[in-house]
Design a protein around this motif. Structure first.
Motif, PDB file in Angstrom:
ATOM      1  N   ALA A  47       1.929   1.818  10.216  1.00  0.00           N
ATOM      2  CA  ALA A  47       1.174   1.036   9.236  1.00  0.00           C
ATOM      3  C   ALA A  47      -0.178   1.706   9.019  1.00  0.00           C
ATOM      4  O   ALA A  47      -0.965   1.848   9.959  1.00  0.00           O
ATOM      5  CB  ALA A  47       0.987  -0.397   9.721  1.00  0.00           C
ATOM      6  N   GLN A  88       4.320   1.494   6.216  1.00  0.00           N
ATOM      7  CA  GLN A  88       3.574   0.510   5.442  1.00  0.00           C
ATOM      8  C   GLN A  88       2.215   1.108   5.093  1.00  0.00           C
ATOM      9  O   GLN A  88       1.469   1.540   5.977  1.00  0.00           O
ATOM     10  CB  GLN A  88       3.391  -0.773   6.257  1.00  0.00           C
ATOM     11  N   VAL A  89       1.889   1.147   3.797  1.00  0.00           N
ATOM     12  CA  VAL A  89       0.611   1.686   3.327  1.00  0.00           C
ATOM     13  C   VAL A  89      -0.063   0.608   2.496  1.00  0.00           C
ATOM     14  O   VAL A  89       0.499   0.132   1.506  1.00  0.00           O
ATOM     15  CB  VAL A  89       0.811   2.964   2.489  1.00  0.00           C
ATOM     16  N   LEU A  90      -1.282   0.214   2.900  1.00  0.00           N
ATOM     17  CA  LEU A  90      -1.967  -0.886   2.237  1.00  0.00           C
ATOM     18  C   LEU A  90      -3.412  -0.523   1.902  1.00  0.00           C
ATOM     19  O   LEU A  90      -4.162  -0.089   2.774  1.00  0.00           O
ATOM     20  CB  LEU A  90      -1.971  -2.132   3.132  1.00  0.00           C
ATOM     21  N   SER A  91      -3.817  -0.667   0.655  1.00  0.00           N
ATOM     22  CA  SER A  91      -5.190  -0.688   0.137  1.00  0.00           C
ATOM     23  C   SER A  91      -6.038   0.538   0.460  1.00  0.00           C
ATOM     24  O   SER A  91      -5.764   1.291   1.379  1.00  0.00           O
ATOM     25  CB  SER A  91      -5.916  -1.943   0.615  1.00  0.00           C
ATOM     26  N   TYR A  92      -7.086   0.723  -0.321  1.00  0.00           N
ATOM     27  CA  TYR A  92      -8.072   1.783  -0.205  1.00  0.00           C
ATOM     28  C   TYR A  92      -7.439   3.163  -0.420  1.00  0.00           C
ATOM     29  O   TYR A  92      -6.234   3.323  -0.544  1.00  0.00           O
ATOM     30  CB  TYR A  92      -8.814   1.745   1.137  1.00  0.00           C
ATOM     31  N   ARG A 144      -6.413   1.916  10.752  1.00  0.00           N
ATOM     32  CA  ARG A 144      -7.329   1.393   9.744  1.00  0.00           C
ATOM     33  C   ARG A 144      -8.419   2.430   9.515  1.00  0.00           C
ATOM     34  O   ARG A 144      -9.214   2.704  10.409  1.00  0.00           O
ATOM     35  CB  ARG A 144      -7.969   0.084  10.219  1.00  0.00           C
ATOM     36  N   ASN A 145      -8.436   3.022   8.335  1.00  0.00           N
ATOM     37  CA  ASN A 145      -9.485   3.985   7.981  1.00  0.00           C
ATOM     38  C   ASN A 145      -9.695   4.995   9.107  1.00  0.00           C
ATOM     39  O   ASN A 145     -10.783   5.142   9.650  1.00  0.00           O
ATOM     40  CB  ASN A 145     -10.800   3.247   7.683  1.00  0.00           C
ATOM     41  N   THR A 205      -3.615   1.440   6.859  1.00  0.00           N
ATOM     42  CA  THR A 205      -4.339   0.462   6.053  1.00  0.00           C
ATOM     43  C   THR A 205      -5.808   0.843   5.946  1.00  0.00           C
ATOM     44  O   THR A 205      -6.335   1.597   6.761  1.00  0.00           O
ATOM     45  CB  THR A 205      -4.234  -0.942   6.678  1.00  0.00           C
ATOM     46  N   ALA A 206      -6.463   0.304   4.925  1.00  0.00           N
ATOM     47  CA  ALA A 206      -7.921   0.400   4.752  1.00  0.00           C
ATOM     48  C   ALA A 206      -8.419   1.829   4.635  1.00  0.00           C
ATOM     49  O   ALA A 206      -9.532   2.147   5.028  1.00  0.00           O
ATOM     50  CB  ALA A 206      -8.643  -0.325   5.893  1.00  0.00           C
ATOM     51  N   LEU A 251      -0.782   1.408  14.227  1.00  0.00           N
ATOM     52  CA  LEU A 251      -1.505   0.662  13.202  1.00  0.00           C
ATOM     53  C   LEU A 251      -2.857   1.335  13.039  1.00  0.00           C
ATOM     54  O   LEU A 251      -3.678   1.334  13.959  1.00  0.00           O
ATOM     55  CB  LEU A 251      -1.676  -0.800  13.611  1.00  0.00           C
TER      56      LEU A 251
END
Length: 385
Positions: free
Chosen positions: A344, A373-377, A324-325, A346-347, A322
């Motif tokens: 995953a 899973q690829v989410l946002s930004y 995040r940025n 994200t961000a 997981l």
């Protein structure tokens, strides 16, 4: 008259029934049968309690019997614990067992490595069943493994040590401790001499480096993990092993060694790489975590920089990786069997994966299991096949 006669007959029948000897127990003459002649309690770490194991005892005879004495051979000095007929103990007297019936005995142990046989590290005892014709016994065997235990301390009030983890404007504290190079022959250098057992989050402080040698084995207790602070470094130096062997790779997994836990997801927390940390990870296998690797560069924080080479992540209850940025450069990665998503992203962040297998073949109640899973930004990704 007829009613009086019926009443007398009923009383007579009841009186005959009350004279039955169904619950008169005779002393056992032996001849008990057992579900096994030896109970092997799987490998345990020194001073860590085992799982509960069962032994079934059968009375095949037509008589209700009482076992005069049922005990551990070492008596009260034994490191095994029994539960018989719902009563805990190590010595039991007049244990009743109905004809054609059976009972369960529940067995646990907690052993110090010093109490095991120094030649094979086995700790043994016997359950003895006394009768008028002698003693029947069932052997108990446990392999005890020594380890280095790292855990948060308690203060004088009994409060367990915790560390601040800033989340937004609130300070959140996490049960854990800073790894100290002056303790346990340098807690910032994990070797392959003995396994490590971690309670809470072992934390690499800013400005420090945790080095993990080839062949190191690290076991995390429930709700525990490894955290790398901003400005800290993680260097995992696993190397290739011979075909079919894992001698030189580094393995992170839970602290339950029983076969039944070999593929149970979610036994421990995660490897948490905070924003601004640097990690170089080679030949590492991560098993049975909640999140295998959490690379956490929230939008307002610096990005963690992570290099992964020959890393395997299996049986995560949430995600294998997981991010995040974050900045992740990965080669020869295998991720599979994740409860939510194997990978995953994200961000935002920058991700470069070469020659990697990312799958998600897992049996779960979810309608779908996500592989990627690829989410946002803004996310920059390169996948090389």
């Amino acid at each position: 008259m007829r009613q009086s006669l019926l009443l007398l007959i009923t009383i007579f029948v009841l009186s005959l029934t009350s004279c039955r000897n169904d619950f008169e127990f005779e002393p056992s003459t032996g001849g008990l049968e057992f579900s096994r002649d030896t109970v092997y309690l799987d490998t345990v770490f020194t001073n860590i309690g085992s799982s509960t194991y069962t032994l079934k005892v059968y009375n095949r005879s037509d008589k209700d019997i009482a076992i005069p004495t049922l005990k551990l051979k070492k008596g009260e000095q034994s490191n095994y614990r029994l539960m018989v007929d719902g009563m805990p103990g190590k010595v039991f007297n007049n244990v009743e067992l109905m004809a054609k019936d059976s009972m369960f005995i529940f067995i646990e142990t907690t052993v110090n490595i010093a109490q095991a046989n120094p030649d094979d590290f086995l700790y043994t005892d016997e359950i003895e069943f006394y009768s008028s014709n002698g003693i029947q016994n069932v052997n108990l065997v446990t392999l005890v493994q020594d380890a280095i235990f790292l855990y948060p301390e308690r203060n004088e009030e009994g409060v367990i040590e915790s560390l601040p983890v800033n989340e937004g404007n609130e300070e959140v504290r996490l049960r854990g401790f800073n790894l100290d190079p002056t303790q346990n022959n340098n807690e910032l250098h994990w070797t392959n001499t003995k396994p490590y057992v971690i309670y809470g989050y072992a934390t690499v402080p800013s400005g420090q480096t945790l080095t993990v040698d080839p062949g190191a084995r690290v076991h995390f207790h429930a709700d525990s993990g490894l955290m790398v602070r901003p400005g800290a470094q993680l260097q995992i130096n696993g190397t290739d092993s011979a075909d079919g062997e894992t001698t030189n790779e580094v393995i992170f997994e839970g602290d339950r060694l029983e076969p039944g836990f070999a593929e149970t997801p979610g036994q421990w927390g995660t490897v948490w790489l905070r924003g601004g940390s640097t990690s170089n990870i080679t030949n590492l296998t991560i098993k049975n975590a909640v999140v295998g690797i959490l690379a956490d560069g929230a939008p307002a924080n610096a990005q963690p920089v992570v290099a992964l080479n020959n890393v395997q992540i299996y049986n995560s209850s949430n995600s294998g990786i997981l991010a995040r940025n974050s900045v992740i450069n990965a080669q020869n990665i295998a991720i599979n069997k994740s409860g939510v998503a194997s990978l995953a992203l994200t961000a935002g962040g920058t991700y470069n994966f070469k020659y990697s297998t990312i799958a998600n073949y897992i049996n779960s109640r979810r309608k779908e299991n996500i592989t990627l899973q690829v989410l946002s930004y803004m996310i920059i990704m390169k996948f090389w096949i």
